[in-house]
Write a protein that holds these residues in place. Structure first.
Motif, PDB file in Angstrom:
ATOM      1  N   ALA A 134       0.929  -0.763  -0.005  1.00 11.94           N
ATOM      2  CA  ALA A 134      -0.223   0.147   0.042  1.00 11.94           C
ATOM      3  C   ALA A 134       0.541   1.392   0.301  1.00 11.94           C
ATOM      4  O   ALA A 134       1.040   2.491  -0.574  1.00 11.94           O
ATOM      5  CB  ALA A 134      -1.404  -0.288   0.883  1.00 11.94           C
ATOM      6  N   GLU A 135       1.420   0.954   1.202  1.00 10.76           N
ATOM      7  CA  GLU A 135       2.701   2.504   0.950  1.00 10.76           C
ATOM      8  C   GLU A 135       3.711   2.706  -0.319  1.00 10.76           C
ATOM      9  O   GLU A 135       3.958   3.057  -0.402  1.00 10.76           O
ATOM     10  CB  GLU A 135       3.843   2.440   2.044  1.00 10.76           C
ATOM     11  N   GLU A 136       3.796   1.469  -0.791  1.00 12.95           N
ATOM     12  CA  GLU A 136       4.702   1.774  -2.138  1.00 12.95           C
ATOM     13  C   GLU A 136       3.848   1.605  -3.113  1.00 12.95           C
ATOM     14  O   GLU A 136       5.043   3.024  -3.741  1.00 12.95           O
ATOM     15  CB  GLU A 136       5.738   0.149  -2.576  1.00 12.95           C
ATOM     16  N   ILE A 137       2.583   1.226  -3.178  1.00 12.19           N
ATOM     17  CA  ILE A 137       2.346   2.350  -4.624  1.00 12.19           C
ATOM     18  C   ILE A 137       2.099   3.462  -4.866  1.00 12.19           C
ATOM     19  O   ILE A 137       1.933   4.275  -5.447  1.00 12.19           O
ATOM     20  CB  ILE A 137       0.465   1.473  -4.455  1.00 12.19           C
ATOM     21  N   THR A 138       1.526   4.132  -3.158  1.00 12.76           N
ATOM     22  CA  THR A 138       0.879   5.622  -3.176  1.00 12.76           C
ATOM     23  C   THR A 138       2.330   6.265  -3.138  1.00 12.76           C
ATOM     24  O   THR A 138       2.479   6.881  -3.667  1.00 12.76           O
ATOM     25  CB  THR A 138       1.104   5.321  -1.298  1.00 12.76           C
ATOM     26  N   LEU A 139       3.859   5.625  -3.302  1.00 12.07           N
ATOM     27  CA  LEU A 139       5.219   6.935  -3.318  1.00 12.07           C
ATOM     28  C   LEU A 139       5.192   6.498  -4.556  1.00 12.07           C
ATOM     29  O   LEU A 139       5.700   7.305  -5.123  1.00 12.07           O
ATOM     30  CB  LEU A 139       6.182   5.869  -2.898  1.00 12.07           C
ATOM     31  N   THR A 140       4.797   4.995  -5.392  1.00 10.52           N
ATOM     32  CA  THR A 140       4.955   5.275  -7.213  1.00 10.52           C
ATOM     33  C   THR A 140       4.424   6.267  -8.002  1.00 10.52           C
ATOM     34  O   THR A 140       4.199   6.661  -8.814  1.00 10.52           O
ATOM     35  CB  THR A 140       4.695   3.620  -7.862  1.00 10.52           C
ATOM     36  N   ILE A 141       3.232   6.669  -6.966  1.00  9.96           N
ATOM     37  CA  ILE A 141       2.087   7.416  -7.541  1.00  9.96           C
ATOM     38  C   ILE A 141       2.948   8.908  -7.862  1.00  9.96           C
ATOM     39  O   ILE A 141       2.852   9.804  -8.652  1.00  9.96           O
ATOM     40  CB  ILE A 141       1.069   7.784  -7.068  1.00  9.96           C
ATOM     41  N   GLY A 142       2.975   9.130  -6.299  1.00  7.88           N
ATOM     42  CA  GLY A 142       4.377   9.970  -6.607  1.00  7.88           C
ATOM     43  C   GLY A 142       5.481  10.710  -6.818  1.00  7.88           C
ATOM     44  O   GLY A 142       5.168  11.463  -8.085  1.00  7.88           O
ATOM     45  N   GLN A 143       5.995   9.701  -7.366  1.00 11.29           N
ATOM     46  CA  GLN A 143       6.833   9.411  -8.417  1.00 11.29           C
ATOM     47  C   GLN A 143       6.779  10.197  -9.515  1.00 11.29           C
ATOM     48  O   GLN A 143       7.285  10.359  -9.954  1.00 11.29           O
ATOM     49  CB  GLN A 143       8.144   8.256  -8.008  1.00 11.29           C
ATOM     50  N   ALA A 144       5.530   9.544 -10.192  1.00 12.81           N
ATOM     51  CA  ALA A 144       4.722   9.225 -11.170  1.00 12.81           C
ATOM     52  C   ALA A 144       4.650  11.034 -12.015  1.00 12.81           C
ATOM     53  O   ALA A 144       5.072  11.618 -12.736  1.00 12.81           O
ATOM     54  CB  ALA A 144       4.093   8.686 -11.700  1.00 12.81           C
ATOM     55  N   PHE A 145       4.294  11.674 -10.805  1.00 10.49           N
ATOM     56  CA  PHE A 145       3.297  12.700 -10.149  1.00 10.49           C
ATOM     57  C   PHE A 145       4.809  13.685 -10.725  1.00 10.49           C
ATOM     58  O   PHE A 145       5.206  14.596 -11.528  1.00 10.49           O
ATOM     59  CB  PHE A 145       2.851  13.593  -9.518  1.00 10.49           C
ATOM     60  N   ASP A 146       5.802  13.224 -10.220  1.00  5.44           N
ATOM     61  CA  ASP A 146       7.191  14.271  -9.238  1.00  5.44           C
ATOM     62  C   ASP A 146       7.657  14.091 -10.656  1.00  5.44           C
ATOM     63  O   ASP A 146       8.449  15.299 -11.598  1.00  5.44           O
ATOM     64  CB  ASP A 146       8.726  13.188  -8.816  1.00  5.44           C
ATOM     65  N   LEU A 147       8.084  13.386 -11.765  1.00  8.90           N
ATOM     66  CA  LEU A 147       8.577  12.847 -13.785  1.00  8.90           C
ATOM     67  C   LEU A 147       7.688  13.664 -14.112  1.00  8.90           C
ATOM     68  O   LEU A 147       8.443  14.327 -15.591  1.00  8.90           O
ATOM     69  CB  LEU A 147       8.567  11.828 -13.270  1.00  8.90           C
TER      70      LEU A 147
END
Length: 291
Positions: A134-147
């Motif tokens: 759950a936390e890893e998926i949330t961070l991956t979406i955050g990284q996609a936003f950052d890129l």
């Protein structure tokens, strides 16, 4: 709840930029569903949505329904929700329409994001259950936003327009695939109905009925009353007329009158034969008299 859109300079992301920009990161999770929310962001907003969907899922679970499993594909273009086996896209949430993403610190299996629907323009909160990621998926979406934000700054906004066009085309393709699948199902239903109709209306025998005008040798069967109508033969000539029954009685197979020795004249035979015929005639007369 904890927002995952932090863009700190010392932030260490989990994936390489190429993995999210050129490909996607897949995850498996359970999909509790989506519900409409009044605000595009906020911890209390998603908390109420989670509580609502958990209660609805608890009712369905008591009825014997299981929580459906889905596959998430995360990239700089958005989050796709697919059926794991068929890979059918159920939802395509474009990244520029996602306004909030968070994982639940009180329940580490739950994560959510809010996305504005492209058709209704309503804000929908999507809720997922992942026991370990759950936390890893949330961070991956955050990284996609950052890129995506970095690419926006580098391209001066042009890249966003391209992504919007690509997202629009992807949605159009998805709609066409759905429509195509519906048409295929309709065609299969019509074919099934047609086969059922043909079976119910077909005769019991499968053989083709033979024409009553010909026999097994492709010849016209004989009929005593068929002399009134003549049928041409294969070479185009008319067959000879069928003699009447009265004529058949008076003449034999070759057209000659039947031979009767007792009706012939006396001078037609030699004397010895004539005497024997007379003796036979007398015996015949005597037999008929006694009868």
């Amino acid at each position: 709840m904890n927002r995952a859109f932090s863009r700190k300079k010392d932030k260490t992301w989990m994936h390489t930029p190429e993995a999210l920009s050129k490909h996607y990161i897949p995850y498996n999770a359970k999909f509790l569903g989506s519900t409409e929310v009044e605000q595009p962001k906020g911890t209390e907003v998603v908390r109420d949505a989670v509580r609502k969907l958990k209660f609805a899922r608890h009712i369905k679970k008591s009825e014997g329904q299981k929580i459906p499993k889905v596959e998430l594909q995360i990239s700089i273009y958005g989050v796709k929700i697919l059926e794991p086996k068929t890979k059918e896209v159920q939802h395509n949430c474009q990244l520029h329409r996602i306004s909030f993403c968070a994982d639940d610190k009180t329940d580490k299996r739950i994560f959510t994001f809010i996305c504005k629907d492209s058709e209704s323009n309503k804000h929908l909160c999507y809720v997922f259950d992942s026991e370990k990621c759950a936390e890893e998926i949330t961070l991956t979406i955050g990284q996609a936003f950052d890129l995506a934000y970095r690419k926006f700054l580098e391209s001066g906004g042009k890249d966003v327009e391209k992504r919007k066009q690509i997202a629009g085309l992807q949605k159009r393709i998805q709609d066409l695939e759905t429509e195509n699948m519906e048409l295929k199902n309709k065609v299969q239903d019509l074919e099934s109905q047609l086969r059922t109709t043909q079976v119910s209306t077909s005769p019991a025998g499968t053989g083709t009925p033979k024409s009553p005008s010909t026999d097994i040798f492709d010849m016209v069967p004989f009929s005593p009353v068929s002399h009134a109508t003549s049928t041409p033969t294969r070479n185009g000539t008319q067959p000879p007329p069928v003699p009447s029954r009265a004529t058949e009685i008076k003449r034999d197979l070759f057209g000659a009158e039947p031979f009767d020795p007792f009706t012939c004249g006396a001078g037609d035979f030699p004397p010895d034969i004539q005497s024997k015929l007379e003796e036979m005639q007398r015996q015949r007369w005597r037999g008929s008299k006694w009868d």
